[in-house]
Design a protein around this motif. Structure first.
Motif, PDB file in Angstrom:
ATOM      1  N   GLY A 491      79.045  14.210 -15.902  1.00 32.98           N
ATOM      2  CA  GLY A 491      79.917  14.016 -14.748  1.00 32.98           C
ATOM      3  C   GLY A 491      80.375  15.304 -14.104  1.00 32.98           C
ATOM      4  N   PRO A 494      77.584  16.879 -10.660  1.00 34.97           N
ATOM      5  CA  PRO A 494      77.552  16.659  -9.205  1.00 34.97           C
ATOM      6  C   PRO A 494      78.388  17.637  -8.390  1.00 34.97           C
ATOM      7  CG  PRO A 494      77.603  14.556 -10.332  1.00 34.97           C
ATOM      8  CD  PRO A 494      77.790  15.605 -11.385  1.00 34.97           C
ATOM      9  N   ALA A 517      72.233   9.121 -16.210  1.00 41.46           N
ATOM     10  CA  ALA A 517      72.487   8.708 -14.835  1.00 41.46           C
ATOM     11  C   ALA A 517      73.345   9.780 -14.177  1.00 41.46           C
ATOM     12  CB  ALA A 517      73.193   7.364 -14.816  1.00 41.46           C
ATOM     13  N   ILE A 518      72.795  10.455 -13.167  1.00 42.77           N
ATOM     14  CA  ILE A 518      73.500  11.530 -12.468  1.00 42.77           C
ATOM     15  C   ILE A 518      73.861  11.036 -11.078  1.00 42.77           C
ATOM     16  CG2 ILE A 518      73.442  13.918 -11.704  1.00 42.77           C
ATOM     17  CD1 ILE A 518      73.192  13.633 -14.708  1.00 42.77           C
ATOM     18  N   SER A 519      75.152  10.961 -10.802  1.00 42.45           N
ATOM     19  CA  SER A 519      75.626  10.431  -9.527  1.00 42.45           C
ATOM     20  C   SER A 519      75.035  11.197  -8.351  1.00 42.45           C
ATOM     21  CB  SER A 519      77.153  10.509  -9.484  1.00 42.45           C
ATOM     22  OG  SER A 519      77.639  10.075  -8.239  1.00 42.45           O
ATOM     23  N   GLY A 520      74.394  10.459  -7.452  1.00 40.09           N
ATOM     24  CA  GLY A 520      73.834  11.051  -6.245  1.00 40.09           C
ATOM     25  C   GLY A 520      72.417  11.547  -6.390  1.00 40.09           C
ATOM     26  N   TYR A 521      71.827  11.414  -7.575  1.00 38.88           N
ATOM     27  CA  TYR A 521      70.467  11.903  -7.808  1.00 38.88           C
ATOM     28  C   TYR A 521      69.656  10.854  -8.567  1.00 38.88           C
ATOM     29  CZ  TYR A 521      72.165  16.511  -6.444  1.00 38.88           C
ATOM     30  OH  TYR A 521      72.716  17.573  -5.747  1.00 38.88           O
ATOM     31  N   LYS A 544      67.938  14.329  -4.663  1.00 40.33           N
ATOM     32  CA  LYS A 544      69.118  13.723  -4.057  1.00 40.33           C
ATOM     33  C   LYS A 544      68.735  12.430  -3.374  1.00 40.33           C
ATOM     34  CE  LYS A 544      73.258  15.239  -1.654  1.00 40.33           C
ATOM     35  NZ  LYS A 544      73.911  16.363  -0.941  1.00 40.33           N
TER      36      LYS A 544
END
Length: 545
Positions: A491, A494, A517-521, A544
């Protein structure tokens, strides 16, 4: 004086030749890579400042994603190393000739330790010929051969401890108080590089004072010896603290010693885990914490003890069978493939002879055997979690080398076949270690080169110590590194990536691992890269979305 000088130069020349078997961009362990990264930054800025910097400090002020795992912040500096004297001594060498020239320091440490072993053997009654046998066995058939070829402080620390042991042995013989003070200085100098030297200093000094009381019944001599050793050690430690305060505004070694003491007393490092690591550090032929490792190591110890014990009897037949059995176990280990031999006994079989026959001397000559009594304390205070990936139990190296010196002194009393067997085993396992370092250094260098050529502007490693291994490549041009060693840290990525405006980055983990799980990617393809023997890395490109 000419003969010792020539012998030292020959040993040094052998080390230099062996060093060229290795790739200078790969190392024996991650600590070496961290030192090389620090030296590189110091050379780049042309100053004695161990600050390795942190490009993402603006978004990660606590350094939780710092590429070099366990980097500590001192005021405005990001510091990766745990000792300064050896680093500062290496700085001019690094600027002059790069990593290969810095290896003169550990090589010098091994040469001095071999000389110290010779001096110790002479104090134990060895003649000149036997003294030189001890010198060459420590120099070329002990763990110090391996540690001479990698930029670690172990050989220098061992050299200080073994010479301090010589001086304490002299102090136990008679009132040689100047030598007691010199022993303290050497213990202190060793402690500026290796925290376990404090344990060895305390135990060996206590042993010397006890011998003075029991053998000479000299209360004053025992008291003065203890005070002078303590004063010398304190003086060396104080000088190091002043150096650290002047350059960092804080302390490294004293903080590390306090941390080790706190860890030793904590609930998380007691019980089965610490016992397992102690067993592996003492006996292990294979670098894993499993039952078969302990059983194989215990069998090896039993065979070596039987060989040493029976080899001085009228019927050496059982001793010859035992040494042949020990050789068979080493062959089994070699068939398992290259890797660390983490045990004291396994990496230095001659040390067993020292344990079996070192007690035959008079009281004052038993002082060096206190290194055996130091083992439980070293096990108690050593940092846990790193026992398998180390050569010969690096925290207990002073015990190993002192026992090798004692054992090599006693080899002449053994049956010829058994004596040659012990030497052959020592040479064989040392050659295995030298070969493993060569293979490992080339593997690490190849991986670093592959990572440096990746097209992503940012590489993120799930493997905690990966970028410490690759210290030669730090910092890299064209892309930047981050390390996310545990779950839940993703977290933090990002905001850092957004701050740089990164459109894609590379995620490094082991093949078969679950992707985060990488937010935005989102993941967009992966590649496989070989790392160490039998280990492959997976590099997944995230883009992205």
């Amino acid at each position: 004086m000419k003969r010792p000088a020539v012998a030292c130069l020959v040993l040094l020349a052998v080390y230099v030749g062996l060093a060229f078997l290795n790739d200078d961009r790969g190392y024996l362990g991650t600590d070496t890579g961290a030192k090389v990264a620090t030296l590189g930054m110091m050379a780049e800025h042309d100053r004695f400042d161990p600050d390795v910097g942190y490009w993402a400090e603006k978004w990660d002020p606590d350094g939780r994603l710092h590429p070099l795992f366990v980097t500590v912040k001192f005021d405005e500096r990001w510091v990766q190393v745990t000792t300064l004297p050896a680093l500062y001594a290496a700085m001019p060498l690094y600027e002059l000739g790069g990593y290969r020239l810095t290896l003169l320091l550990p090589m010098l440490g091994s040469v001095l330790a071999a000389l110290g072993g010779r001096a110790l053997s002479q104090r134990l009654g060895a003649d000149d010929t036997t003294g030189w046998v001890v010198f060459w066995l420590i120099g070329l058939a002990s763990p110090l051969t391996v540690y001479a070829l990698d930029f670690w402080e172990h050989s220098l620390g061992v050299a200080c401890v073994i010479w301090a042991t010589c001086l304490l042995t002299d102090a136990a013989e008679s009132r040689r108080w100047v030598r007691a003070g010199g022993a303290g200085l050497l213990f202190g100098l060793a402690a500026t590089m290796r925290t376990e030297a404090l344990v060895y200093g305390a135990v060996l000094t206590a042993a010397a004072c006890l011998v003075i009381l029991l053998a000479r019944r000299d209360v004053l001599g025992a008291a003065v010896t203890g005070v002078l050793v303590s004063a010398g050690l304190g003086l060396a430690m104080l000088a190091n603290v002043q150096l650290e305060q002047a350059t960092l505004g804080g302390t490294l070694r004293s903080s590390r010693a306090v941390t080790a003491a706190n860890i030793a007393g904590g609930p998380t490092t007691t019980g089965a885990g610490r016992i397992e690591e102690a067993a592996l550090t003492t006996l292990g032929l294979q670098p894993r914490l499993t039952a078969d490792t302990y059983l194989l190591g215990a069998a090896l110890l039993a065979l070596l003890v039987a060989a040493a014990w029976r080899a001085r009897r009228d019927d050496p037949g059982p001793a010859r069978v035992a040494i042949a059995g020990a050789a068979a176990l080493y062959l089994i280990r070699a068939a398992d493939g290259f890797g660390f031999v983490p045990g004291l006994v396994a990496a230095a079989p001659i040390a067993v002879v020292g344990v079996v026959w070192g007690w035959a001397d008079r009281w004052s000559r038993r002082v060096p055997l206190a290194v055996v009594a130091a083992l439980p304390l070293v096990w108690r205070f050593q940092f846990t979690g790193g026992a398998p990936p180390q050569w010969a139990g690096r925290y207990v190296l002073p015990t190993t080398i002192v026992l090798v010196a004692i054992g090599a002194t006693r080899l002449q009393d053994l049956d010829r076949f058994v004596r040659r067997g012990f030497v052959a085993l020592a040479v064989g396992v040392t050659a295995f270690g030298v070969a493993w370092l060569s293979v490992r250094s080339h593997d690490v260098a190849r991986t670093g080169e592959a990572l440096a050529k990746r097209p992503e502007p940012v590489l993120v490693s799930r493997i905690a110590h990966l970028f410490r291994e690759e210290g030669h490549w730090y910092p890299t041009e064209g892309h930047r590194w981050l390390t996310v060693p545990t779950g839940g840290e993703e977290g933090l990525l990002p905001p850092v990536l957004a701050g740089l405006g990164v459109e894609r980055f590379g995620w490094i983990d082991l093949e078969g691992s679950e992707l985060p799980a990488i937010s935005g990617y989102a993941p967009d393809g992966s590649a496989s890269v070989p790392f160490l023997s039998g280990v492959r890395l997976r590099i997944t490109t995230f883009v992205k979305d």
